[in-house]
Design a protein around this motif. Structure first.
Motif, PDB file in Angstrom:
ATOM      1  N   LEU A  18      -6.372  47.075 -40.722  1.00 47.95           N
ATOM      2  CA  LEU A  18      -7.102  46.319 -39.159  1.00 47.95           C
ATOM      3  C   LEU A  18      -6.340  45.685 -38.860  1.00 47.95           C
ATOM      4  CD1 LEU A  18      -9.916  44.047 -41.837  1.00 47.95           C
ATOM      5  CD2 LEU A  18     -10.272  45.981 -40.299  1.00 47.95           C
ATOM      6  N   ALA A  19      -4.559  45.824 -38.660  1.00 44.92           N
ATOM      7  CA  ALA A  19      -4.190  45.431 -38.011  1.00 44.92           C
ATOM      8  C   ALA A  19      -4.708  45.818 -36.593  1.00 44.92           C
ATOM      9  CB  ALA A  19      -2.349  46.157 -38.179  1.00 44.92           C
ATOM     10  N   GLY A  20      -4.078  47.195 -35.659  1.00 46.93           N
ATOM     11  CA  GLY A  20      -4.543  47.854 -34.759  1.00 46.93           C
ATOM     12  C   GLY A  20      -5.991  46.733 -33.813  1.00 46.93           C
ATOM     13  N   PRO A  21      -7.265  47.117 -34.949  1.00 47.37           N
ATOM     14  CA  PRO A  21      -8.140  45.973 -33.744  1.00 47.37           C
ATOM     15  C   PRO A  21      -7.892  44.984 -33.859  1.00 47.37           C
ATOM     16  CG  PRO A  21      -9.106  48.041 -35.449  1.00 47.37           C
ATOM     17  CD  PRO A  21      -7.629  47.865 -36.182  1.00 47.37           C
ATOM     18  N   THR A  22      -7.373  43.948 -35.392  1.00 49.89           N
ATOM     19  CA  THR A  22      -7.222  42.793 -34.898  1.00 49.89           C
ATOM     20  C   THR A  22      -6.776  42.591 -33.693  1.00 49.89           C
ATOM     21  OG1 THR A  22      -7.611  42.400 -37.151  1.00 49.89           O
ATOM     22  CG2 THR A  22      -6.721  40.580 -36.019  1.00 49.89           C
ATOM     23  N   GLY A  23      -4.847  43.076 -34.139  1.00 46.34           N
ATOM     24  CA  GLY A  23      -4.477  42.624 -32.469  1.00 46.34           C
ATOM     25  C   GLY A  23      -5.131  42.956 -31.481  1.00 46.34           C
ATOM     26  N   LEU A  24      -5.429  44.599 -31.341  1.00 43.89           N
ATOM     27  CA  LEU A  24      -6.587  44.271 -29.699  1.00 43.89           C
ATOM     28  C   LEU A  24      -7.315  42.882 -30.066  1.00 43.89           C
ATOM     29  CD1 LEU A  24      -6.857  46.001 -27.440  1.00 43.89           C
ATOM     30  CD2 LEU A  24      -8.447  46.575 -28.677  1.00 43.89           C
ATOM     31  N   LEU A  25      -8.227  42.468 -30.283  1.00 37.92           N
ATOM     32  CA  LEU A  25      -9.108  41.579 -30.340  1.00 37.92           C
ATOM     33  C   LEU A  25      -7.854  40.157 -30.285  1.00 37.92           C
ATOM     34  CD1 LEU A  25     -11.624  39.989 -31.030  1.00 37.92           C
ATOM     35  CD2 LEU A  25     -10.776  39.385 -32.736  1.00 37.92           C
ATOM     36  N   ILE A  26      -7.174  40.210 -30.136  1.00 34.87           N
ATOM     37  CA  ILE A  26      -6.407  38.452 -29.818  1.00 34.87           C
ATOM     38  C   ILE A  26      -5.575  38.975 -28.568  1.00 34.87           C
ATOM     39  CG2 ILE A  26      -3.637  37.730 -30.163  1.00 34.87           C
ATOM     40  CD1 ILE A  26      -4.763  38.265 -33.517  1.00 34.87           C
TER      41      ILE A  26
END
Length: 76
Positions: A18-26
């Motif tokens: 989930l690091a990629g989607p979470t980073g994108l959201l941030i």
């Protein structure tokens, strides 16, 4: 000994990433916040007058007036 050090004891690192989607959201939230702040600052700057006229507020007696070097001090 080398096989023991090279062994991956951290599990499968690609499972449930989930690091990629979470980073994108941030990043998207930070960009949206920055755009909103810039728009707010621009609207506030447009409301300011072009120049500020000096006010007739007397200078505080606690702060003496500054005189340029080479001139006499003003008489109180």
């Amino acid at each position: 000994m080398i096989e023991l050090l090279a062994d991956n004891n951290f599990g499968d690192t690609r499972d449930g990433g989930l690091a990629g989607p979470t980073g994108l959201l941030i990043i998207v939230l930070l960009v949206i916040g920055t755009v909103l702040l810039i728009r707010n600052m621009n609207s506030r700057l447009r409301k300011l007058p072009d120049s500020f006229e000096p006010s007739d507020v007397p200078v505080s007696p606690a702060i003496p007036p500054v005189t340029p070097p080479g001139q006499d001090k003003p008489q109180p």
